[in-house]
Design a protein around this motif. Structure first.
Motif, PDB file in Angstrom:
ATOM      1  N   ARG A   1      -3.818   5.971  -6.433  1.00  0.00           N
ATOM      2  CA  ARG A   1      -4.536   7.248  -6.332  1.00  0.00           C
ATOM      3  C   ARG A   1      -4.642   7.938  -7.685  1.00  0.00           C
ATOM      4  O   ARG A   1      -5.679   8.536  -8.006  1.00  0.00           O
ATOM      5  N   ALA A   2      -3.606   7.835  -8.499  1.00  0.00           N
ATOM      6  CA  ALA A   2      -3.635   8.478  -9.818  1.00  0.00           C
ATOM      7  C   ALA A   2      -4.697   7.863 -10.718  1.00  0.00           C
ATOM      8  O   ALA A   2      -5.219   8.529 -11.620  1.00  0.00           O
ATOM      9  N   ALA A   3      -5.038   6.602 -10.474  1.00  0.00           N
ATOM     10  CA  ALA A   3      -6.026   5.906 -11.313  1.00  0.00           C
ATOM     11  C   ALA A   3      -7.342   5.725 -10.572  1.00  0.00           C
ATOM     12  O   ALA A   3      -8.090   4.779 -10.865  1.00  0.00           O
TER      13      ALA A   3
ATOM     14  N   GLN B   1      -1.351  -0.040 -14.231  1.00  0.00           N
ATOM     15  CA  GLN B   1      -0.164  -0.876 -14.327  1.00  0.00           C
ATOM     16  C   GLN B   1       0.788  -0.559 -13.173  1.00  0.00           C
ATOM     17  O   GLN B   1       0.894   0.580 -12.724  1.00  0.00           O
ATOM     18  N   GLY B   2       1.460  -1.593 -12.702  1.00  0.00           N
ATOM     19  CA  GLY B   2       2.423  -1.409 -11.623  1.00  0.00           C
ATOM     20  C   GLY B   2       1.845  -1.589 -10.235  1.00  0.00           C
ATOM     21  O   GLY B   2       2.589  -1.555  -9.257  1.00  0.00           O
ATOM     22  N   VAL B   3       0.533  -1.764 -10.142  1.00  0.00           N
ATOM     23  CA  VAL B   3      -0.114  -1.982  -8.839  1.00  0.00           C
ATOM     24  C   VAL B   3      -0.237  -3.481  -8.617  1.00  0.00           C
ATOM     25  O   VAL B   3      -0.706  -4.219  -9.489  1.00  0.00           O
ATOM     26  N   HIS B   4       0.177  -3.942  -7.451  1.00  0.00           N
ATOM     27  CA  HIS B   4       0.133  -5.369  -7.140  1.00  0.00           C
ATOM     28  C   HIS B   4      -1.305  -5.883  -7.224  1.00  0.00           C
ATOM     29  O   HIS B   4      -2.244  -5.204  -6.799  1.00  0.00           O
ATOM     30  N   PRO B   5      -1.515  -7.090  -7.795  1.00  0.00           N
ATOM     31  CA  PRO B   5      -2.877  -7.618  -7.954  1.00  0.00           C
ATOM     32  C   PRO B   5      -3.681  -7.663  -6.656  1.00  0.00           C
ATOM     33  O   PRO B   5      -4.891  -7.420  -6.665  1.00  0.00           O
TER      34      PRO B   5
ATOM     35  N   LEU C   1       0.815  -1.214   0.000  1.00  0.00           N
ATOM     36  CA  LEU C   1       0.000   0.000   0.000  1.00  0.00           C
ATOM     37  C   LEU C   1       0.851   1.268   0.000  1.00  0.00           C
ATOM     38  O   LEU C   1       0.602   2.191  -0.793  1.00  0.00           O
ATOM     39  N   LYS C   2       1.851   1.350   0.854  1.00  0.00           N
ATOM     40  CA  LYS C   2       2.637   2.572   0.990  1.00  0.00           C
ATOM     41  C   LYS C   2       3.397   2.904  -0.293  1.00  0.00           C
ATOM     42  O   LYS C   2       3.366   4.049  -0.769  1.00  0.00           O
ATOM     43  N   SER C   3       4.045   1.903  -0.889  1.00  0.00           N
ATOM     44  CA  SER C   3       4.879   2.180  -2.065  1.00  0.00           C
ATOM     45  C   SER C   3       4.052   2.405  -3.330  1.00  0.00           C
ATOM     46  O   SER C   3       4.476   3.140  -4.229  1.00  0.00           O
ATOM     47  N   GLN C   4       2.870   1.795  -3.403  1.00  0.00           N
ATOM     48  CA  GLN C   4       2.092   1.868  -4.637  1.00  0.00           C
ATOM     49  C   GLN C   4       0.854   2.757  -4.527  1.00  0.00           C
ATOM     50  O   GLN C   4       0.073   2.845  -5.485  1.00  0.00           O
TER      51      GLN C   4
ATOM     52  N   ALA D   1      -8.668  -2.750  -3.359  1.00  0.00           N
ATOM     53  CA  ALA D   1      -9.279  -1.466  -3.707  1.00  0.00           C
ATOM     54  C   ALA D   1     -10.643  -1.673  -4.359  1.00  0.00           C
ATOM     55  O   ALA D   1     -11.610  -0.952  -4.043  1.00  0.00           O
ATOM     56  N   PHE D   2     -10.747  -2.656  -5.244  1.00  0.00           N
ATOM     57  CA  PHE D   2     -12.036  -2.967  -5.861  1.00  0.00           C
ATOM     58  C   PHE D   2     -13.066  -3.349  -4.799  1.00  0.00           C
ATOM     59  O   PHE D   2     -14.235  -2.943  -4.866  1.00  0.00           O
TER      60      PHE D   2
END
Length: 310
Positions: free
Chosen positions: A71-73, A185-189, A63-66, A195-196
């Motif tokens: 948030r951008a998406a 892209q780049g967010v862990h599954p 959560l912290k790193s990604q 988040a979903f």
């Protein structure tokens, strides 16, 4: 369960999608059997609360790193969370309260068609000829299974309130599948799934409050508790992990085609759990469904390959 292991050969995308249909077929059998003890919105809500408990320990380390990427998406995350988690299961659980399992399964089988139309309309993704032929063959197999080999049974189906709810569910899942390529892209599954789920629970919360206000309540016993755990751990958590990973590799049109395996697995589970004896139309329908999927997923030879328009 990071993106890298999912790309290894032993995580075959077609196997993941087949497992998804198996998990969801079991969920359909369970929800039909426990519909008197588990109100539809309550089942959907506690299903995803359970799934969130499963995914949270796997999501928090990222959560912290990604968080900046997530948030951008945020608009895309909300869109996918609303339709994939918040709407589809809730609408389908409501549907089976008012319509037959036959009608619900038949309408659910049109998800690949709707998904393909949406993928074409919004992303210009055209189906290759083997995908079209394979999809039609498997759809015929689904209709054969559901109609029990009788045209009279098929013609006797009529739309009711439950069928309209199921159509909403079909459209919701088709939107989710077609637009899953929007995922950041780049967010862990696991973080993305968490988040979903948060978005979906926010959508379901007011619907659940309304259901409680009508006097509906969960009849808690060993069977209903087991049903909630199955729906949350197997159908929701494992099902979504497998589905998202499979669609990421084969695309929404092919991925959604595996929905046709649900009535096949439901027939097999009914035979194993309920002792129902398979009839000729079970075997014929299963053969058509498997044949259509094999035709769609086989790798074409260079001379016959048809590239989708981009």
């Amino acid at each position: 369960m990071s993106p890298e292991p999912m790309r290894r050969p032993h995580f075959n995308p077609y196997l993941l999608l087949a497992l998804t249909s198996l998990f969801w077929a079991g969920n359909m059998v369970m929800s039909r059997g426990l519909r008197a003890d588990l109100p539809p919105v309550a089942l959907a809500f506690w299903r995803w609360v359970t799934a969130f408990c499963c995914v949270l320990p796997l999501a928090l380390p990222h959560l912290k790193s990604q968080w900046p990427l997530l948030r951008a998406a945020w608009k895309k995350v909300i869109f996918l969370g609303v339709f994939g988690v918040g709407c589809y299961n809730t609408f389908s659980y409501v549907a089976v309260q008012y319509t037959t399992a036959t009608s619900a399964t038949l309408l659910n089988s049109f998800i690949p068609v709707v998904t393909s139309v949406l993928a074409l309309a919004f992303f210009g993704r055209r189906l290759a000829r083997p995908e079209v032929i394979g999809g039609l063959i498997s759809l015929v197999g689904v209709v054969l299974l559901i109609s029990r080999g009788s045209i009279a049974t098929l013609l006797g189906l009529e739309l009711n309130t439950g069928d309209l709810w199921m159509l909403l569910a079909v459209f919701s899942w088709s939107l989710y599948t077609a637009f899953l390529q929007w995922r950041p892209q780049g967010v862990h599954p696991m973080l993305l799934l968490a988040a979903f789920i948060v978005v979906g629970l926010a959508v379901m919360a007011p619907m659940y409050a309304w259901e409680l206000s009508t006097g509906a309540a969960v009849n808690l016993h060993a069977g209903s508790l087991g049903g909630i755990l199955y729906a949350g751990v197997v159908a929701a958590f494992l099902g979504f992990v497998c589905f998202n990973a499979g669609v990421a590799q084969v695309g929404p049109a092919v991925g959604s085609l595996f929905i046709h395996l649900m009535p096949v697995f439901a027939s097999i589970l009914s035979a194993l759990v309920l002792g129902e004896t398979p009839a000729w139309y079970h075997y014929a329908g299963m053969a058509l469904v498997f044949g259509g999927i094999l035709l769609t997923t086989r790798k074409p030879t260079p001379a016959l390959a048809v590239s989708p328009a981009r």
